[in-house]
Design a protein around this motif. Structure first.
Motif, short mmCIF file in Angstrom:
data_model
loop_
_atom_site.label_atom_id
_atom_site.label_comp_id
_atom_site.label_asym_id
_atom_site.label_seq_id
_atom_site.Cartn_x
_atom_site.Cartn_y
_atom_site.Cartn_z
N ASP A 4 12.64 1.86 7.15
CA ASP A 4 12.42 1.03 6.32
C ASP A 4 12.04 -0.15 7.14
O ASP A 4 11.15 -1.08 6.43
CB ASP A 4 13.75 0.81 5.71
CG ASP A 4 14.44 1.49 4.77
OD1 ASP A 4 13.39 2.59 4.51
OD2 ASP A 4 15.35 1.91 4.27
N GLU A 5 12.62 -0.54 8.13
CA GLU A 5 12.27 -1.88 8.70
C GLU A 5 10.88 -1.99 9.27
O GLU A 5 10.25 -2.79 8.99
CB GLU A 5 13.12 -1.98 10.21
CG GLU A 5 12.79 -3.20 10.79
CD GLU A 5 14.02 -3.53 12.19
OE1 GLU A 5 13.74 -4.33 12.85
OE2 GLU A 5 14.83 -2.63 12.32
N LYS A 6 10.25 -0.50 9.86
CA LYS A 6 8.81 -0.61 10.50
C LYS A 6 7.76 -0.72 9.22
O LYS A 6 6.82 -1.39 9.08
CB LYS A 6 8.78 0.70 10.86
CG LYS A 6 9.08 0.70 12.60
CD LYS A 6 8.54 1.84 13.47
CE LYS A 6 8.78 1.50 15.11
NZ LYS A 6 8.01 2.77 15.65
N THR A 7 8.42 -0.07 8.20
CA THR A 7 7.40 0.23 7.04
C THR A 7 7.46 -1.38 6.37
O THR A 7 6.35 -1.88 6.23
CB THR A 7 8.17 0.99 5.70
OG1 THR A 7 8.03 2.41 6.50
CG2 THR A 7 7.10 1.17 4.48
N THR A 8 8.46 -1.89 6.06
CA THR A 8 8.70 -3.13 5.48
C THR A 8 7.51 -4.37 6.17
O THR A 8 6.79 -4.98 5.82
CB THR A 8 9.88 -3.73 5.48
OG1 THR A 8 10.78 -2.89 4.71
CG2 THR A 8 10.16 -5.20 4.58
N ALA A 9 7.69 -4.17 7.69
CA ALA A 9 7.21 -5.33 8.44
C ALA A 9 5.56 -5.21 8.41
O ALA A 9 4.84 -5.86 8.29
CB ALA A 9 7.46 -4.91 10.03
N ILE A 10 5.14 -3.80 8.20
CA ILE A 10 3.72 -3.45 8.03
C ILE A 10 3.21 -3.88 6.54
O ILE A 10 2.25 -4.62 6.23
CB ILE A 10 3.32 -2.12 8.36
CG1 ILE A 10 3.75 -1.79 9.65
CG2 ILE A 10 1.79 -1.82 7.95
CD1 ILE A 10 3.51 -0.40 10.30
N VAL A 11 3.81 -3.20 5.39
CA VAL A 11 3.40 -3.64 4.14
C VAL A 11 3.27 -4.93 3.58
O VAL A 11 2.74 -5.34 2.66
CB VAL A 11 4.14 -2.42 3.09
CG1 VAL A 11 3.77 -1.20 3.75
CG2 VAL A 11 5.44 -2.88 3.11
N LYS A 12 4.30 -5.70 4.28
CA LYS A 12 4.44 -7.35 3.76
C LYS A 12 3.32 -7.92 4.06
O LYS A 12 3.09 -8.94 3.43
CB LYS A 12 5.84 -7.84 4.18
CG LYS A 12 5.50 -8.01 5.95
CD LYS A 12 6.82 -8.92 6.10
CE LYS A 12 6.90 -9.42 7.68
NZ LYS A 12 8.17 -9.99 8.01
N LYS A 13 2.28 -7.43 4.86
CA LYS A 13 1.19 -8.09 5.33
C LYS A 13 0.00 -8.03 4.16
O LYS A 13 -0.96 -8.86 4.07
CB LYS A 13 0.60 -7.33 6.37
CG LYS A 13 1.46 -7.67 7.68
CD LYS A 13 0.75 -6.82 9.02
CE LYS A 13 1.77 -6.90 10.01
NZ LYS A 13 1.01 -6.20 11.52
N ALA A 14 0.16 -7.10 3.01
CA ALA A 14 -0.40 -6.83 1.94
C ALA A 14 -0.10 -7.97 0.92
O ALA A 14 -0.68 -7.97 0.01
CB ALA A 14 -0.13 -5.45 1.37
N ASN A 15 0.83 -8.57 1.19
CA ASN A 15 1.51 -9.66 0.05
C ASN A 15 0.16 -10.39 -0.54
O ASN A 15 0.08 -10.73 -1.60
CB ASN A 15 2.65 -10.16 0.35
CG ASN A 15 4.08 -9.44 0.39
OD1 ASN A 15 3.90 -8.48 -0.39
ND2 ASN A 15 4.76 -9.96 1.00
N PRO A 16 -0.58 -10.97 0.47
CA PRO A 16 -1.58 -11.72 0.08
C PRO A 16 -2.58 -11.17 -0.95
O PRO A 16 -3.21 -11.87 -1.87
CB PRO A 16 -2.35 -12.48 1.40
CG PRO A 16 -1.31 -12.42 2.49
CD PRO A 16 -0.40 -11.17 1.75
N ILE A 17 -2.93 -9.97 -0.69
CA ILE A 17 -3.78 -9.18 -1.58
C ILE A 17 -3.25 -9.01 -2.85
O ILE A 17 -3.87 -9.26 -3.97
CB ILE A 17 -4.03 -7.65 -0.91
CG1 ILE A 17 -4.71 -7.97 0.42
CG2 ILE A 17 -4.94 -6.93 -1.80
CD1 ILE A 17 -5.07 -6.63 1.45
#
Length: 225
Positions: free
Chosen positions: A105-118
Motif C-alpha cells: 500500500d505504501e509503495k503504491t500510494t507513493a507512486i500513484v499520487k503523482k497522477a493527481n495533477p492529471i
C-alpha cells in the motif's frame, strides 16, 4: 456518473486492506463474509481445496479464537484442538501478511499520487461543460447501455444532445482518454515496483492455505456444508 466510470478502472489498483491486497497480488483467493451482527469480527479460515478460497469465519471480536472454538458444541474435543493448533500455526503468517500489505500500500500510494495533477486536469475538463455531461448522463438510452467503456460511442448514441454538443463532448472525451493513458503509466509503475512484495504475499497466502486445508472438513461441519 457514466462519464466518470473510467476512474474505477484507473484506481482499482490502489485498494487497501488485507483481503484486497490478496486480489492485487494476483492470488486466486476470494473472501466470503458470514452474515453476523455488528459486534462480531472475522477470521480467515478455511480453504476450499478445489477453488482455493479463503472463507471468512465469524467470531466475537472480544474473545480469542480458542474461546470461540470451545463454544462450537457440534465438534469433538479432538476437532476443537485441531482448529486451535491450526490457528496458532497461522499466526506468524498473518503477521507477515499484514506487513507485506502495508508495504504494498505504501509503495503504491507513493507512486500513484503523482497522477493527481492529471486527475485535476480531467476534472477541469469535465467541469467546464458540467451541464452537458449531466444532460448526457441523466438521459441514457437503451443503445448507450451496450457500449461499456467506449465513451465516445456513448456520446454519439445520445438522443438528447445536439450535433454541436456531441462534437464538443467528443473533443473533451478525446483529451480525457489521452490523459488516462498517462495515468495508466503510474499504475503500471506501481505494479512493477510492488511485484516482488506481491510474490512474497502469494507465498504467505499459500502457506496459510496449506494449514487451512487440513481443517476444511471441520469447518464444513460447523457451517453444515
Amino acid at each position: 456518473m457514466k462519464h466518470l466510470n473510467y476512474l474505477s478502472k484507473a484506481r482499482n489498483v490502489v485498494t487497501c486492506g488485507l483481503l484486497a491486497t490478496m486480489v492485487i497480488a494476483g492470488s486466486s483467493v476470494s473472501a466470503f463474509a458470514a452474515e453476523v451482527s455488528g459486534n462480531y469480527g472475522s477470521h480467515v479460515n478455511p480453504v476450499n481445496p478445489e477453488y482455493q478460497q479463503v472463507e471468512t469465519i465469524a467470531h466475537p471480536t472480544d474473545e480469542s479464537m480458542a474461546d470461540f472454538v470451545k463454544s462450537l458444541d457440534m465438534l469433538t474435543k479432538e476437532e476443537k484442538s485441531l482448529l486451535v493448533k491450526a490457528e496458532d500455526a497461522k499466526t506468524p503468517y498473518y503477521k507477515q501478511m499484514n506487513e507485506l500489505t502495508g508495504q504494498i500500500d505504501e509503495k503504491t500510494t507513493a507512486i500513484v499520487k503523482k497522477a493527481n495533477p492529471i486527475f485535476d486536469q480531467i476534472f477541469a475538463i469535465k467541469n467546464a461543460h458540467k451541464d452537458l455531461w449531466t444532460k448526457l448522463d441523466t438521459h441514457e438510452n437503451k443503445a448507450q447501455k451496450t457500449v461499456g467503456h467506449d465513451y465516445i460511442k456513448f456520446i454519439q448514441l445520445s438522443d438528447v444532445l445536439t450535433k454541436s454538443e456531441k462534437e464538443l463532448l467528443i473533443r473533451d472525451q478525446t483529451k480525457i482518454d489521452g490523459l488516462y493513458e498517462k495515468v495508466d503509466t503510474y499504475y503500471a509503475q506501481a505494479e512493477k515496483a510492488t511485484a516482488d512484495l506481491k510474490a512474497q504475499l502469494e507465498v504467505v497466502i499459500s502457506n496459510i492455505q496449506k494449514i487451512d486445508s487440513k481443517t476444511t472438513s471441520i469447518w464444513e461441519k460447523v457451517y453444515n456444508k
